[in-house]
Scaffold this active site. Structure first.
Site, PDB file in Angstrom:
ATOM      1  N   SER A  35      -5.159  -8.348   8.807  1.00 19.64           N
ATOM      2  CA  SER A  35      -4.137  -7.304   8.928  1.00 19.64           C
ATOM      3  C   SER A  35      -3.514  -7.344  10.305  1.00 19.64           C
ATOM      4  CB  SER A  35      -4.743  -5.909   8.774  1.00 19.64           C
ATOM      5  OG  SER A  35      -5.549  -5.841   7.660  1.00 19.64           O
ATOM      6  N   ASP A  91       0.819  -1.215   0.000  1.00 18.46           N
ATOM      7  CA  ASP A  91       0.000   0.000   0.000  1.00 18.46           C
ATOM      8  C   ASP A  91       0.852   1.264   0.000  1.00 18.46           C
ATOM      9  OD1 ASP A  91      -2.109  -1.887   0.605  1.00 18.46           O
ATOM     10  OD2 ASP A  91      -3.244  -0.177   1.392  1.00 18.46           O
ATOM     11  N   ARG A 101       0.078   5.736  18.355  1.00 11.24           N
ATOM     12  CA  ARG A 101      -0.219   6.766  17.356  1.00 11.24           C
ATOM     13  C   ARG A 101       0.309   8.155  17.709  1.00 11.24           C
ATOM     14  NH1 ARG A 101       0.322   3.029  14.574  1.00 11.24           N
ATOM     15  NH2 ARG A 101      -1.389   1.842  13.652  1.00 11.24           N
ATOM     16  N   ASP A 146      -7.331   4.636  12.673  1.00 13.47           N
ATOM     17  CA  ASP A 146      -5.967   5.154  12.616  1.00 13.47           C
ATOM     18  C   ASP A 146      -5.808   6.419  11.797  1.00 13.47           C
ATOM     19  OD1 ASP A 146      -4.748   3.543  14.446  1.00 13.47           O
ATOM     20  OD2 ASP A 146      -4.489   1.920  13.015  1.00 13.47           O
TER      21      ASP A 146
END
Lengths: 414, 414, 414, 414
Positions: free
Chosen positions: D178, D14, D93, D122
């Site tokens: 994932s 990606d 994050r 996210d």
């Protein structure tokens, strides 16, 4: 044809423009106007809508529904947003949106439309309601469509369009602020009010007279609550027991005495601060009366939990347009439950801008006992109990004191 | 001798009796009286104490400490118990208890004593404070000692004792209610007020004039806040920057305008309901001004959390006498933190029983932007964002609507 | 005779002493023992009571009432005190107290008595329940009567008394800790456990086998919830639908797998910290399963509010013995309301001391949609909405960032 | 050239596509990769970025910052989202976003970009952080750009593009879900996991071994906390005092014992439910140890307030990506304050999937006193105090009982 739209139509320049523009875009338009107690020339709106091309103009009287299902619920809740705002506009939105969706359904509309801007609360409130009520509804919000916004960049563009399309324009001079009126309050915002350092003009208020010009004689009234709901208003020889009549009578009393004006800065749902002025006479009086009714009849711990949980969240949810949400339903269930025994009659005094409590009674509730409360009476009460109560509560506090001493901080120092 | 007692002495019949009785019981007594701004003939109290046999009479001026450390903290907190009471008495207690413990320590007393009854809040407040400050202190609370209570069952027993022991008795007729006065408020309770259906008498209030007799001309004032604390008061040509002078000036303005009276039923810590009347002019004005300062300068989410957490709990803790507790310290830490940027100047209008906000400004804070708030301005703002915001918020609500439909309840029905 | 007492009688040395002592004091004693699932030789208790002089011994089976009305409510609530304790003892108290008051009423007793000490939670829990259920009941708590405490200062005094009065004493050696057993858990406290640095002995636990000796093969089970209540347990070929049988089967599975032991320090209602060990197999499994059922079927915002309000307060109220209170009723009303659609079936794995979730389904609920959740699918979802959602949420945050920058604090610094 | 973009680059298909696509679109791209403890072939990523055309590839080791500033804060908070999720991804994050913004600034980028989709948490977390840190930053989120989404509708489109552009593609077969790995946990979601009725595959977990294959011998460890922070880990003869080493050692112990796996359905910020699996060994062990440390050393009322206010809100704020917000700062200030005296050492046992507390001590803290807690000791304690405490608490409850009786509901009925 693209389909049928149910438009919230007020008769003003904005929604008249939208009404015509939607037709230009290929839609058939059914206009809808809710009567939630605002000042309005209903016939004028109706004929104007028809003139501009609405295939139908539906006006529904929602006043009783509004007062009973929203305003009285807010009173049961002691609802207040950010400590001051009694939510007049927020309370009207669910009732209006719900009725508009009924009209849309009855008229076979796949679309609904409104004239709210993109930065305020109302567009959000309406659309969250529309989407909860009918998840498949399609919304046309012209003031959030870039093409529309670009075409109509100011009042002059709207006037030019009106002129070109033969839309009648009222000649009355526009106010230097926006108003939103309903039976619970009138709101004033935008325009000159956007500067928070500028006081609101004296002639702005519509639902309250100037407290400085209010009568010199106070008016005493009695409001009776059953299950937290106002069921009787007594003013001199007059009594009102119908919900709507009671509310209107209170508005009249409050108006004359200049009760219920506030001028605040508030936090909109989208995170911007804005300044708003509101006058809400009946709501202001009812809120104080209900607060007092609860003081007499509600258990203290229930009250404390309710204040933290129900009052805060219900108010915030309504403000944010989340009436049609599982969380509002959840919170409101608690609210109604705790009102089962709020039965009391409150005597109040209305005078030049303020309302105050004079006295209260309850025919049925006995949580208050003047005899028990009396410092002099020790019947049924052992003073030794208080000693034990203090000593047990002090167990933790003594440890705290020792801990502070250990840290070198004497609690006895100022 | 049994030891040395530090007695909270007011000069009244109750504590004069206790002063003498303690000596009868074999204690040496040091009297203590806190000046927290109440009306008092200090010299008379002093000489009376000596006359009855106190080995010392200590009077301490705690006004500044009281205003700065307690009253102003309450203002930063927007503190209110049960939606109305501004906590005047509760705020004074920690300051008085702390000073009394200092005196006890300085005078070498192993005991402290007070004249509070067993059913009210104040005995609890004082003693929890005493025990936290000095876990080893021994408390003599005569009105919770059965022998004392039996001996003195009414005012006549006290008068007989006074007569027998040569205790001077003031000839002024007792009021039909109890009062507790300090710079933050005067409280009125018990006696005739125990019946909540009886209005408070017009001549009861001492810290506020009758709103109906207040001047016809409104008084506009400006209050400046820095970090949530009032730092300047401007009234016409006068400015006040000293905390105590500012507070006193506000009391004077509020008194004249009749601002700050409440008549409530409240839930005492021990679970009994009682009726109290309070007049708190400066506190009432400051609370509104501070609320408005926060509206302009505090983030909305912080405010919402603070309202639920800090305001509610700090108020309840103070009411319940838990000032000297780890939880008050915990909550207050949050309170002070969120006031760092509450910098604003508020203009208010005082008029016949009420105070209202006229306008506000901040020299330093920029959370409010009239340009951003403006419905007309779309600079820095994409109307499409609101669409996205609505649609995302509607994800849950649509599911709710579908669930309701499934349950056969149409959300569009009134 | 002084009257008739209903005594909570366990057959142990303490309550046997009290049983006899009450007779010495001139009372007739009706003994009461609740069967809440504890291990007990019921006949032995019965004959011992009679032998010591009880006029009657009433044993009531409360297991089903306990499981359905208290344990399952705790499960619906995800109840936990201080993050760990599943409240086994606290949950039993209301059921026992209520039954004892029924017996007292039926047997015409003006008094109730129990053998709880003055420093623990249980005496408080029982008596608050007694007084709420019958405000006129008179309570005899020998371990809070100074004369009784002085006479029986240790186990030897009790044994001497037993010897003198012919009270049979079981020869089994006393455990070095106290236990309280019921179908929800067994608790272990006091004695050697009072030192929190001493690990609990391996042979202490009774409702769970040692996880280290548990079978090597995991056991998978399915629990089905309707309205938040467990209605079916499937283990291999066996299914259980009766509430009590389901609970007992889960206890057996959990026992074998060693599930549900905790060793904690907790804060008692009176403010003292104490150490307690508890093993609660069925409750531990059910709580996790219910938590997972809610994840699948409860709206996220309702859940968030419920967690703060209902879960926290209901747990604390139960721990503090406030089951029979208006605030418990208030909170529980919310709890039940939010469980209306908690319909799901959860598959779990029990293995050597822990239970974990394997998977879950719901036949009726549709809040979870794998298609919608899928990152790959964009049907019915405009990615632009997220941009708008972010931008609107960022309005406040940008101001925060600018404010920090102004204060010289860069948010980008670690 | 359109400008310079700082892209969060992982080396996967990606972000490799995005890296190249941004160049196609006319941007210069600086790649950034944060080392937060994930498994990674750093050199491979670096060379791949260069090969695809990045003008620079910056890799920063943020492990210590992550552990100390986020993970340990979460531990102090007992943070948990919806009762189970330890927030591993959410905690990383802010650290990553902050570092990326530092890089963007240092490299003179006006744009930042990332490869997050439009439906997950996210993208929101990153962008809210970016916009708070630098309100002027411009964000390119390709997966929210319709053109990009249309062009790359599935994995095959990405592979075709890679082939056409010479982007190296790893031949390893894609996992059917994932993963997001960091030192706090590994998360698993999407793909086959989207069906919540399908158990997670046994071979999925990377940070924990299968509990069923864990060693038969339990491992006992000691963790010492100072001010709520883990400062020492003792395992047999080994001690760890460096924050990062301690954390890594705990991860290793937890991995071997199979501790910290959860499989949940959670409510994403945007209101969708999604299923996630997480294994967080060190965090799971630390959270339990910290909970126990607090039990021994924190006042009970502070704890209760903290649980409602800090724990709940901090967890929710972090989950929703609101780390850089005034409300997180507000809540965290409280959190840190209440940890001042959380000084204790906890002994735990790690065994086949679970961790349990064995015992605890504190060298400095004295809130726990085994002597005071003892039911047998009555020194410094008057049993009469408990009677008073009960009676005062019962005042309200008796009224409740009378009210219920009045309503015809006997509280003694089951």
């Amino acid at each position: 044809m693209k389909g049928k739209v149910c438009l919230a139509y007020s008769g003003g320049l904005d929604t008249s423009t939208i009404l015509r523009w939607l037709q230009d875009e290929g839609y058939e338009v059914v206009c809808f106007l809710a009567d939630v107690g605002q000042e309005e020339d209903w016939d004028a709106v109706r004929s104007k809508a028809k003139k501009i091309g609405a295939s139908k103009m539906v006006i529904l009287d929602l006043k009783k529904e509004f007062v009973e299902q929203l305003c009285f619920r807010a009173i049961q809740c002691n609802a207040q947003y950010e400590g001051r705002y009694l939510l007049g506009t927020s309370l009207a939105r669910p009732v209006i949106a719900r009725a508009q969706m009924r009209v849309a359904q009855e008229e076979g509309c796949d679309f609904v439309s409104h004239g709210c801007t993109g930065k305020g609360n109302d567009g959000i409130r309406f659309e969250l309601a529309f989407l909860a009520i009918n998840p498949k509804i399609q919304i046309i919000a012209p003031w959030r469509i870039p093409e529309f916004c670009n075409r109509f960049q100011g009042r002059n563009d709207l006037l030019d369009y009106a002129d070109a399309k033969g839309i009648p324009v009222t000649s009355t001079k526009a106010k230097p602020y926006s108003m939103d009126d309903n039976i619970a309050h009138c709101s004033y915002e935008a325009g000159m009010l956007e500067d928070p350092s500028v006081p609101a003009p004296d002639d702005m208020w519509t639902r309250t007279d100037d407290p400085r010009k209010a009568p010199d004689v106070p008016v005493d009234i009695d409001i009776k609550f059953e299950k937290g709901l106002p069921v009787k208003l007594t003013v001199g020889d007059n009594t009102y027991t119908d919900s709507l009549e009671l509310f209107i009578a209170l508005n009249a009393i409050g108006k004359k005495a200049g009760i219920g004006r506030i001028d605040i800065v508030e936090n909109r749902f989208i995170g911007l601060k804005s300044r708003g002025c509101y006058d809400s006479p009946a709501m202001t009086i009812l809120r104080l009366a209900h607060l007092d009714a609860e003081s007499l009849t509600m258990d203290g711990k229930v009250r404390s939990l309710r204040d933290q949980f129900v009052t805060h969240h219900w108010s915030e949810l309504l403000y944010n347009g989340l009436y049609f949400s599982p969380e509002r339903e959840f919170v409101e269930n608690s609210l109604v439950f705790c009102q089962r025994r709020i039965n009391a009659e409150i005597r109040l005094c209305c005078y030049k801008g303020s309302v105050s409590v004079l006295s209260r009674t309850s025919e049925t509730e006995k949580l208050y006992s003047s005899e028990e409360a009396s410092m002099d009476s020790l019947e049924n009460f052992s003073v030794l109990d208080t000693t034990g109560f203090i000593n047990v509560n002090a167990i933790r506090l003594k440890k705290y004191g020792m801990q502070k001493a250990e840290e070198g901080q004497s609690l006895s120092k100022a």
